[in-house]
Enzyme design. Structure first.
Site, PDB file in Angstrom:
ATOM      1  N   CYS A 293       6.656   4.552  18.154  1.00 23.50           N
ATOM      2  CA  CYS A 293       7.977   4.268  18.700  1.00 23.50           C
ATOM      3  C   CYS A 293       9.015   4.189  17.592  1.00 23.50           C
ATOM      4  CB  CYS A 293       7.957   2.970  19.487  1.00 23.50           C
ATOM      5  SG  CYS A 293       6.793   3.021  20.836  1.00 23.50           S
TER       6      CYS A 293
ATOM      7  N   THR B  84       9.877  -7.010 -12.873  1.00 26.38           N
ATOM      8  CA  THR B  84       9.311  -8.356 -12.950  1.00 26.38           C
ATOM      9  C   THR B  84       8.372  -8.578 -11.783  1.00 26.38           C
ATOM     10  OG1 THR B  84      11.307  -9.141 -14.024  1.00 26.38           O
ATOM     11  CG2 THR B  84       9.916 -10.820 -12.994  1.00 26.38           C
TER      12      THR B  84
ATOM     13  N   ALA C  75       0.821  -1.215   0.000  1.00 26.57           N
ATOM     14  CA  ALA C  75       0.000   0.000   0.000  1.00 26.57           C
ATOM     15  C   ALA C  75       0.858   1.270   0.000  1.00 26.57           C
ATOM     16  CB  ALA C  75      -0.952   0.001   1.187  1.00 26.57           C
TER      17      ALA C  75
ATOM     18  N   HIS D 264      -0.426  -7.871   3.060  1.00 24.07           N
ATOM     19  CA  HIS D 264      -0.228  -8.407   4.418  1.00 24.07           C
ATOM     20  C   HIS D 264      -1.236  -7.903   5.442  1.00 24.07           C
ATOM     21  CE1 HIS D 264       1.934  -5.068   6.626  1.00 24.07           C
ATOM     22  NE2 HIS D 264       2.104  -4.633   5.393  1.00 24.07           N
TER      23      HIS D 264
ATOM     24  N   GLN E 185      -6.551  -0.924   5.314  1.00 27.11           N
ATOM     25  CA  GLN E 185      -7.222  -1.552   6.459  1.00 27.11           C
ATOM     26  C   GLN E 185      -8.618  -2.042   6.114  1.00 27.11           C
ATOM     27  OE1 GLN E 185      -5.951  -2.214   9.445  1.00 27.11           O
ATOM     28  NE2 GLN E 185      -3.999  -1.205   9.083  1.00 27.11           N
TER      29      GLN E 185
HETATM   30  C1  LIG Z   1      -0.288  -0.747   6.603  1.00 27.83           C
HETATM   31  C2  LIG Z   1      -0.835   0.452   5.957  1.00 27.83           C
HETATM   32  C3  LIG Z   1      -0.179   1.056   4.880  1.00 27.83           C
HETATM   33  C4  LIG Z   1       1.136   0.543   4.359  1.00 27.83           C
HETATM   34  O1  LIG Z   1       0.977  -0.682   3.718  1.00 27.83           O
HETATM   35  P1  LIG Z   1       2.260  -1.544   3.276  1.00 27.83           P
HETATM   36  O2  LIG Z   1       1.693  -2.606   2.395  1.00 27.83           O
HETATM   37  O3  LIG Z   1       2.846  -2.087   4.540  1.00 27.83           O
HETATM   38  O4  LIG Z   1       3.192  -0.648   2.551  1.00 27.83           O
HETATM   39  C5  LIG Z   1      -0.748   2.168   4.311  1.00 27.83           C
HETATM   40  N1  LIG Z   1      -1.908   2.667   4.758  1.00 27.83           N
HETATM   41  C6  LIG Z   1      -2.572   2.118   5.772  1.00 27.83           C
HETATM   42  C7  LIG Z   1      -3.875   2.708   6.220  1.00 27.83           C
HETATM   43  C8  LIG Z   1      -2.065   0.997   6.423  1.00 27.83           C
HETATM   44  O5  LIG Z   1      -2.717   0.461   7.446  1.00 27.83           O
END
Ligand SMILES: *Cc1c(COP(=O)(O)O)cnc(C)c1O
Length: 389
Positions: A326, A240, A73, A202, A180
């Site tokens: 943190c 790729t 994301a 993830h 989310q």
């Molecule tokens: C976790 C998160 C991201 C980042 O996603 P990644 O795949 O870890 O780069 C961006 N925006 C929100 C709201 C998230 O919770």
């Protein structure tokens, strides 16, 4: 050592065993490059990527041709915001103070490098934006509005249908960070009339390091790629493809589409039970963010009269996040809780619970026992301390 109860599913989720199983053949048995056009190794990899593209599109009501695979994301947000910002007609963007850093930082980049004016909307104490403020902000022609579907700290949902209508009326493109929300609540990019939407593997029981950006048909011509070399993903994201990751993302999306309604019901009942116990057995518990609508698996609460870091230290049986970032040696209170108007002290004395697929009713009772005991102990200690002084 017994590992703590995992209630941090906003940070990351485990790969679902069914997702892992779908991914495994694509590491070594079927390792072809989907861009290889001259032999079966490439063809089968391309077919697997095509299937994942259909699965990912189906979760959000998109056309498969509107899906661009990325590394997550963060990359999707960067591609959306900088990619659209590059050829912008209007050097102006509107976002919100409670967005993820993966939106706020690219917005700041537009400001510093492309001379954009960026307006960051305030939120009410319950974490919601005022739609008339958005309307007001769009009185000046703006290229991009970026507002998340669901907040990663407080679980608050933005009213995307009304937001998109306002954006449309003022000719601004709407980007939605759905890291989310995707797989947790229903999302339909056509019904919601969204231009760009970011997904992370993830966060929905898929692998780390893979994600997607939905780009509405016709919009990619107005965007600039952020990664050049080879013209993959129809020119918008060279490199790729991570075939096992992409296959995993697709499988995760298909599972979420089939199961998330029932799962949302189960998790929101567990979340409500957790809140019920905390408020019944402790005084001075504040819920951060509007309680409904909210992500079914989220609860964010502050506890009066305790120090957040000390509380987290006492909670060794529960894996949760605190209200401070943190990322540095000196923990700063979360920018989201600050935007709600919480004092630094109360922001730091907060816990974010993120329930997930593995969470059981028994775990929720145990977690509640431990949080209640820890807060009581800390309050008793500080009462003794203040009696002495
Ligand atoms: C976790 C998160 C991201 C980042 O996603 P990644 O795949 O870890 O780069 C961006 N925006 C929100 C709201 C998230 O919770």
């Amino acid at each position: 050592m017994k590992r703590p109860i995992y209630l941090d599913h906003h940070a990351t989720t485990p790969v679902d065993p069914r997702v892992l199983e779908a991914m495994l053949p694509w590491f070594s048995e079927s390792f072809g490059n989907p861009a290889s056009r001259n032999h079966a190794w490439g063809w089968e990899a391309r077919d697997a990527v095509d299937k994942a593209r259909r699965q990912t599109a189906a979760l959000i009501g998109a056309n498969p041709r509107e899906i661009v695979f990325t590394s997550g994301a963060t990359e999707s947000n960067n591609l959306a915001i900088k990619g659209l910002g590059w050829h912008a007609r209007h050097n102006r963007m509107v976002t919100c103070q409670t967005e993820h850093k993966a939106v706020l930082d690219p917005a700041e980049w537009l400001e510093e490098e492309l001379g954009f004016e960026v307006e960051r909307l305030h939120v009410d104490p319950d974490g919601t934006i005022a739609l008339d403020e958005l309307e007001e902000a769009l009185q000046q022609p703006s290229e991009i509005v970026s507002l998340m579907a669901a907040n990663n700290e407080i679980g608050t949902l933005h009213p995307l249908d009304e937001i998109s209508r306002i954006c449309r009326r003022h000719g601004a493109h709407l980007h939605v960070d759905a890291a989310q929300a995707a797989g947790r609540i229903p999302l339909d990019v056509k019904a919601l009339d969204i231009d760009l939407l970011s997904i992370s593997g993830h966060k929905l029981y898929g692998p780390k390091g893979v994600g997607a950006l939905y780009v509405r048909a016709g919009l990619r011509e107005k965007m600039e790629a952020q990664m050049h070399g080879g013209g993959h993903e129809r020119g918008l994201r060279s490199g790729t493809l991570n075939v096992p990751g992409v296959v995993g993302l697709g499988a995760a999306c298909e599972i979420a589409a089939a199961e998330s309604d029932a799962e949302a019901e189960r998790l929101s009942a567990l979340r409500d039970r957790l809140l019920e116990r905390l408020t019944a057995e402790l005084d001075g518990v504040h819920v951060n963010g509007l309680l409904a609508p909210r992500l079914p698996n989220n609860l964010n609460v502050s506890f009066e009269g305790v120090d957040g870091e000390t509380l987290l230290g006492k909670l060794d049986g529960v894996a949760v996040s605190s209200g401070s970032a943190c990322t540095t040696a000196d923990p700063q209170p979360s920018h989201v809780l600050r935007a709600l108007g919480l004092s630094d002290k109360l922001a730091q004395a907060s816990l974010r619970f993120g329930l997930g697929r593995s969470t059981t009713a028994e775990e929720i009772e145990q977690a509640a026992d431990q949080v209640i005991a820890a807060v009581r102990r800390l309050r008793a200690l500080s009462a003794v301390g203040s009696a002495r002084t």
